[in-house]
Design an enzyme around this catalytic site. Structure first.
Site, PDB file in Angstrom:
ATOM      1  N   HIS A  54     -22.121 -30.589  16.463  1.00 34.15           N
ATOM      2  CA  HIS A  54     -21.417 -29.358  17.004  1.00 34.15           C
ATOM      3  C   HIS A  54     -22.053 -28.250  17.236  1.00 34.15           C
ATOM      4  O   HIS A  54     -21.817 -26.905  16.867  1.00 34.15           O
ATOM      5  CB  HIS A  54     -20.382 -28.995  15.687  1.00 34.15           C
ATOM      6  CG  HIS A  54     -19.325 -29.785  15.616  1.00 34.15           C
ATOM      7  ND1 HIS A  54     -18.096 -29.984  16.439  1.00 34.15           N
ATOM      8  CD2 HIS A  54     -18.864 -31.002  14.740  1.00 34.15           C
ATOM      9  CE1 HIS A  54     -17.149 -31.111  16.135  1.00 34.15           C
ATOM     10  NE2 HIS A  54     -17.761 -31.619  15.119  1.00 34.15           N
ATOM     11  N   THR A  55     -23.275 -28.520  17.868  1.00 32.39           N
ATOM     12  CA  THR A  55     -24.304 -27.610  18.582  1.00 32.39           C
ATOM     13  C   THR A  55     -24.135 -27.562  19.937  1.00 32.39           C
ATOM     14  O   THR A  55     -24.729 -26.672  20.616  1.00 32.39           O
ATOM     15  CB  THR A  55     -25.637 -27.466  17.827  1.00 32.39           C
ATOM     16  OG1 THR A  55     -25.916 -29.051  18.094  1.00 32.39           O
ATOM     17  CG2 THR A  55     -25.416 -27.128  16.456  1.00 32.39           C
ATOM     18  N   ASP A  56     -23.686 -28.733  20.392  1.00 38.36           N
ATOM     19  CA  ASP A  56     -23.774 -28.818  22.215  1.00 38.36           C
ATOM     20  C   ASP A  56     -23.105 -27.865  22.814  1.00 38.36           C
ATOM     21  O   ASP A  56     -23.629 -27.381  24.100  1.00 38.36           O
ATOM     22  CB  ASP A  56     -23.790 -30.286  22.664  1.00 38.36           C
ATOM     23  CG  ASP A  56     -22.389 -30.901  22.196  1.00 38.36           C
ATOM     24  OD1 ASP A  56     -21.597 -30.337  21.487  1.00 38.36           O
ATOM     25  OD2 ASP A  56     -22.018 -31.856  22.840  1.00 38.36           O
TER      26      ASP A  56
ATOM     27  N   GLY B   9     -13.152 -44.463  18.681  1.00 41.47           N
ATOM     28  CA  GLY B   9     -12.611 -43.460  17.334  1.00 41.47           C
ATOM     29  C   GLY B   9     -13.758 -43.749  16.553  1.00 41.47           C
ATOM     30  O   GLY B   9     -13.335 -43.123  15.050  1.00 41.47           O
TER      31      GLY B   9
ATOM     32  N   GLY C 154     -16.943 -42.133  16.461  1.00 42.25           N
ATOM     33  CA  GLY C 154     -17.997 -41.111  16.520  1.00 42.25           C
ATOM     34  C   GLY C 154     -19.327 -41.513  17.401  1.00 42.25           C
ATOM     35  O   GLY C 154     -20.335 -41.198  17.069  1.00 42.25           O
TER      36      GLY C 154
ATOM     37  N   SER D 199     -17.717 -43.779  22.543  1.00 46.26           N
ATOM     38  CA  SER D 199     -17.180 -44.753  23.606  1.00 46.26           C
ATOM     39  C   SER D 199     -16.604 -44.042  24.752  1.00 46.26           C
ATOM     40  O   SER D 199     -16.970 -44.636  25.783  1.00 46.26           O
ATOM     41  CB  SER D 199     -16.023 -45.806  22.741  1.00 46.26           C
ATOM     42  OG  SER D 199     -15.029 -44.794  22.300  1.00 46.26           O
TER      43      SER D 199
ATOM     44  N   ASP E 222     -22.976 -36.303  24.544  1.00 43.79           N
ATOM     45  CA  ASP E 222     -22.530 -37.637  24.687  1.00 43.79           C
ATOM     46  C   ASP E 222     -22.886 -38.298  26.148  1.00 43.79           C
ATOM     47  O   ASP E 222     -23.488 -39.302  26.593  1.00 43.79           O
ATOM     48  CB  ASP E 222     -20.993 -38.111  24.347  1.00 43.79           C
ATOM     49  CG  ASP E 222     -20.874 -37.410  22.909  1.00 43.79           C
ATOM     50  OD1 ASP E 222     -21.726 -37.148  22.366  1.00 43.79           O
ATOM     51  OD2 ASP E 222     -19.523 -37.760  22.619  1.00 43.79           O
TER      52      ASP E 222
HETATM   53  C1  GLA Z   1     -18.264 -35.214  20.090  1.00 46.36           C
HETATM   54  C2  GLA Z   1     -18.461 -34.604  21.487  1.00 46.36           C
HETATM   55  C3  GLA Z   1     -19.951 -34.014  21.582  1.00 46.36           C
HETATM   56  C4  GLA Z   1     -20.357 -32.983  20.404  1.00 46.36           C
HETATM   57  C5  GLA Z   1     -20.071 -34.048  18.971  1.00 46.36           C
HETATM   58  C6  GLA Z   1     -20.342 -33.077  17.713  1.00 46.36           C
HETATM   59  O1  GLA Z   1     -18.952 -36.252  19.949  1.00 46.36           O
HETATM   60  O2  GLA Z   1     -18.192 -35.288  22.418  1.00 46.36           O
HETATM   61  O3  GLA Z   1     -20.135 -33.261  22.732  1.00 46.36           O
HETATM   62  O4  GLA Z   1     -19.740 -31.888  20.311  1.00 46.36           O
HETATM   63  O5  GLA Z   1     -18.770 -34.370  18.966  1.00 46.36           O
HETATM   64  O6  GLA Z   1     -21.514 -32.956  17.575  1.00 46.36           O
END
Ligand code: GLA
Length: 406
Positions: free
Chosen positions: A50-52, A137, A139, A142, A187
């Site tokens: 949760h930094t992107d 789903g 993480g 996909s 991602d």
């Molecule tokens: C999901 C989002 C990413 C990123 C992560 C948390 O995978 O697609 O952009 O924010 O959550 O790090």
């Protein structure tokens, strides 16, 4: 026609060559001509969660599970896509690319077509057959693997290409606009730029990255809690909005602040009282997580798994307590892992609210660890976790027979 890709058989017997061959055969049967075949990987994030979307730092690696796309051009301006996972077809007329597919699997493919057109890339009509073996789903990204494989395929069969970071941005736009998830760029960048045997330290402001070698005597092991994060988009979008609120309040006091990337822990503490308490906690996670990613780079460079593991533990606590994106099952997996011999550290990975944990484990203990906690997790949750040791893989590619084209 029954898809050859339905059921457990497909995933369990996957090799690149056999998957490509089955995809070609199914494409020929369905569309009556010879396709080209492409694939893009999922990813697992080692640290930097949760930094992107606030232009911070992340450290993922691309995994050896992929979305595969067989594609051939059409004479007309239609994009027609068959999903072998879902067993359905969807279409978009490129002459009228209005798309209302939120909540539908096709948003991740037709949305990319619409975003490519919107960004001025004149793709032509195409038939696509899409199949993914990245669990959904969980993480492990996909969605981005499907977006990037589809975008790359549609460009290629139109005789077009674009720099990887540009493709990543188009795919991110598609997910924001057509799937309604305000995701960051991590991602899609990994699906485009992953590198075999390396993790990446990605700067989400510049989209520059460094390749980082992995540990020699320790490995990352991923446990899937089997809790799907299906309905997490609202929570995700709310976290992003909280971060924007924090940046807005802080930038009124510190003009150099554009996003939370620019905030030091000293800045944050100085103005803590000016932030609503939940907004402060969100910002505290992001600011400290960025620092942890940079410390984790040093841990990898010095091959210091103890340090890396300690940072993973701190990351999990921060995601659980400050960012509130963990869940009971992820916390149980992390706790069980932390009590297992040979584990340096463990944390949730990905967006949260379900999905996977990642643990750094002494190589000599990996086999034991992969058996170790399933029974206890099942006792606590009645769920049977999947467990993976991934191989760090390359980003999006064309696959010709078993040969990977760069
Ligand atoms: C999901 C989002 C990413 C990123 C992560 C948390 O995978 O697609 O952009 O924010 O959550 O790090």
């Amino acid at each position: 026609m029954e898809s050859q890709f339905s059921g457990a058989h497909a995933a369990s017997n996957d090799t690149s060559a056999s998957t490509a061959a089955r995809l070609r055969a199914e494409f020929r049967a369905r569309f009556g001509r010879e396709p080209r075949v492409f694939r893009a990987p999922g990813r697992v994030n080692l640290i930097g969660e949760h930094t992107d979307y606030t232009e911070g730092f992340v450290m993922p690696l691309a995994i050896n599970l992929h979305a595969w796309v067989a594609a051939a051009p059409r004479e007309d301006r239609r994009v027609r896509v068959y999903s072998a996972n879902v067993g359905e077809t969807a279409e978009l007329d490129l002459a009228k690319p209005q798309l209302n597919a939120q909540g539908h699997w096709s948003a991740y493919i037709l949305g990319v077509a619409a975003s490519l057109l919107g960004a001025g890339h004149k793709i032509g009509g195409a038939d696509l057959l899409v199949y993914g073996n990245v669990p959904m789903g969980a993480g492990l990204s996909s969605s981005a693997s499907v977006e990037v494989a589809s975008g790359f395929a549609m460009l290629a069969v139109s005789g077009l290409s674009m720099p990887p970071a540009e493709l990543a941005k188009v795919c991110q736009h598609a997910e924001n606009r057509y799937a309604g998830a305000m995701v960051g760029i991590m991602d899609q960048m990994m699906a485009c730029c992953g590198r075999e045997n390396y993790a990446l330290l990605l700067d989400c402001r510049t989209l520059g990255y460094e390749l980082l070698p992995l540990f020699r005597d320790a490995q990352f092991v991923v446990y899937n809690s089997m809790v799907k994060h299906d309905h997490a988009a609202n929570e995700y979008n709310q976290r992003r909005a909280d971060c924007e609120t924090a940046a807005r309040i802080l930038s009124a006091r510190i003009p150099s602040v554009k996003t939370l990337r620019d905030v030091t822990i000293e800045d944050l503490e100085r103005y803590a009282a000016d932030l609503p308490s939940n907004v402060y906690r969100r910002a505290h996670h992001v600011v400290t997580e960025n620092a942890r990613v940079l410390a984790a780079r040093v841990a990898l460079e010095k091959s210091d798994p103890e340090l890396f593991g300690a940072l993973m533990k701190q990351s999990h606590a921060s995601l659980r307590d400050d960012y509130n994106v963990s869940c009971a099952e992820l916390d149980i997996l992390v706790k069980l892992a932390s009590n297992s011999p040979g584990v340096y550290g463990s944390r949730m990975t990905g967006g949260g609210f379900g999905g996977c944990t990642i643990s750094l484990v002494d190589s000599k203990r990996v086999d034991d660890f992969k058996q170790a906690i399933a029974a206890e997790y099942h006792d606590a949750t009645k769920l049977t976790p999947d467990v993976y040791s991934f191989h760090a893989s390359d980003g999006v590619q064309e696959v010709d027979g078993g040969i990977i084209q760069k």
